[in-house]
Design a protein around this motif. Structure first.
Motif, PDB file in Angstrom:
ATOM      1  N   ASP A  25       0.848  -1.194   0.000  1.00 56.04           N
ATOM      2  CA  ASP A  25       0.000   0.000   0.000  1.00 56.04           C
ATOM      3  C   ASP A  25       0.887   1.249   0.000  1.00 56.04           C
ATOM      4  O   ASP A  25       1.652   1.469   0.938  1.00 56.04           O
ATOM      5  N   ILE A  31       1.023   3.627   3.153  1.00 58.19           N
ATOM      6  CA  ILE A  31       1.588   3.165   4.415  1.00 58.19           C
ATOM      7  C   ILE A  31       3.080   2.898   4.236  1.00 58.19           C
ATOM      8  O   ILE A  31       3.495   2.234   3.296  1.00 58.19           O
ATOM      9  N   ARG A  37       8.536   1.273  12.793  1.00 54.37           N
ATOM     10  CA  ARG A  37       7.211   0.775  12.411  1.00 54.37           C
ATOM     11  C   ARG A  37       7.377  -0.546  11.659  1.00 54.37           C
ATOM     12  O   ARG A  37       8.083  -0.614  10.656  1.00 54.37           O
ATOM     13  N   GLY A  54       1.970   2.830  14.745  1.00 51.50           N
ATOM     14  CA  GLY A  54       2.044   2.827  13.289  1.00 51.50           C
ATOM     15  C   GLY A  54       2.351   1.467  12.709  1.00 51.50           C
ATOM     16  O   GLY A  54       2.275   1.280  11.489  1.00 51.50           O
ATOM     17  N   ARG A  96       1.731  -2.513  11.839  1.00 54.74           N
ATOM     18  CA  ARG A  96       0.550  -3.265  11.416  1.00 54.74           C
ATOM     19  C   ARG A  96       0.816  -4.764  11.523  1.00 54.74           C
ATOM     20  O   ARG A  96       1.971  -5.210  11.499  1.00 54.74           O
ATOM     21  N   GLU A 102      -3.769  -2.795  13.657  1.00 55.28           N
ATOM     22  CA  GLU A 102      -2.737  -1.764  13.709  1.00 55.28           C
ATOM     23  C   GLU A 102      -2.494  -1.324  15.135  1.00 55.28           C
ATOM     24  O   GLU A 102      -3.345  -1.467  16.003  1.00 55.28           O
TER      25      GLU A 102
END
Length: 291
Positions: free
Chosen positions: A89, A92, A172, A202, A204, A290
């Motif tokens: 994505d 992100i 992240r 942040g 996932r 997330e």
């Protein structure tokens, strides 16, 4: 190469065979793309994949899979596509990818072809040893950005093992836990989620699970043979989750549920555009969360 006797470790081969056979489909009919999958397989399975260039052989392979596990072919292919799309994505950004229970998955090595993003592959020691040998045979060497980390999810502390191999917990992280949770005890699943809850804001997490009612045997969704294989005398599958309770479980472990993807999502998003007459199984679901 000698195969491990651990029944859970042996399951690492099946999904890569599937991905390699899917690569034989015309691009518009593929459920997932993975051009490295075949090269990670032993010679006898690479021969099988080459035979599936012929449509009749390929259709027979998919049909045989669906007879033994109705819908699992499409479910496994679609969950891989789902993960690839969420990971790529463009909105992100992540500092690190961690693949938990990596098996023979090729994702880290596809990433390494165009990025130096650190990827940590975590698995049982027997699978890490096998993966190292496979990567050296297929690619010549392990890319510098890929780190293989041996961990027993039932016994070992995950984050210290990752940090010992260079993982930076303040970055992240995109965690991928695909096709693994059912092989662990409920205690190990929850302990792992709690440890991952220390990840940086942040971060996932995508993971898959088997429905608890299937694990209990109260509803088999037409997958009787799968139940006998994985919940019979050997009890290879040890745990499941209830879809309606996933959000609460994640919240208790420091995560927020973003979405769940099941058979109807896979049908509408991935299967229908290919015009293939396959259906995804109801017993497995994918979760995106997330921090």
């Amino acid at each position: 190469m000698r195969q491990p006797r651990n029944p859970a470790a042996q399951t690492a081969v099946g999904p890569i065979v599937l991905s390699a056979i899917e690569q034989q489909e015309p691009p518009e009919r593929r459920l997932v793309d993975d051009d490295l999958a075949a090269s990670f397989l032993p010679a006898r399975l690479r021969l099988l994949v080459r035979l599936t260039r012929f449509g009749a052989v390929r259709r027979a392979a998919v049909a045989a899979s669906n007879r033994s596990g109705p819908g699992l072919w499409a479910s496994i292919a679609c969950r891989k596509r789902y993960i690839d799309e969420r990971l790529s994505d463009p909105v992100i950004e992540f500092d690190t990818v961690v693949v938990l229970g990596a098996g023979l998955d090729t994702r880290a090595y596809r990433i390494a072809r165009h990025s130096d993003l650190p990827v940590f592959e975590v698995d049982q020691p027997v699978n890490v040893d096998r993966k190292t040998a496979v990567v050296h045979r297929a690619l010549g060497a392990t890319p510098p950005s890929v780190h293989l980390v041996p961990v027993d999810f039932e016994r070992d502390a995950l984050l210290p093992a990752l940090q010992a191999h260079g993982y930076q917990p303040d970055g992240r992280t995109f965690f991928i836990w695909e096709g693994v949770t059912q092989y662990l005890t409920p205690e190990a699943v929850r302990a792992t989620l709690r440890q991952l809850g220390a990840a940086a804001p942040g971060s996932r997490l995508i993971f898959t699970y088997i429905r608890q009612d299937f694990i209990d045997g109260t509803r088999l969704y037409g997958a009787d043979a799968v139940y006998r294989r994985f919940r019979g005398r050997r009890q290879v599958w040890k745990s499941g989750l209830v879809p309606e309770e996933v959000g609460e479980l994640l919240a208790d472990c420091g995560w927020r549920l973003v979405e769940q993807a099941g058979p109807s999502y896979f049908r509408d998003t991935y299967i229908r555009p290919t015009q293939r007459s396959v259906a995804a199984s109801s017993i497995e679901w994918s979760v995106l969360a997330e921090r």
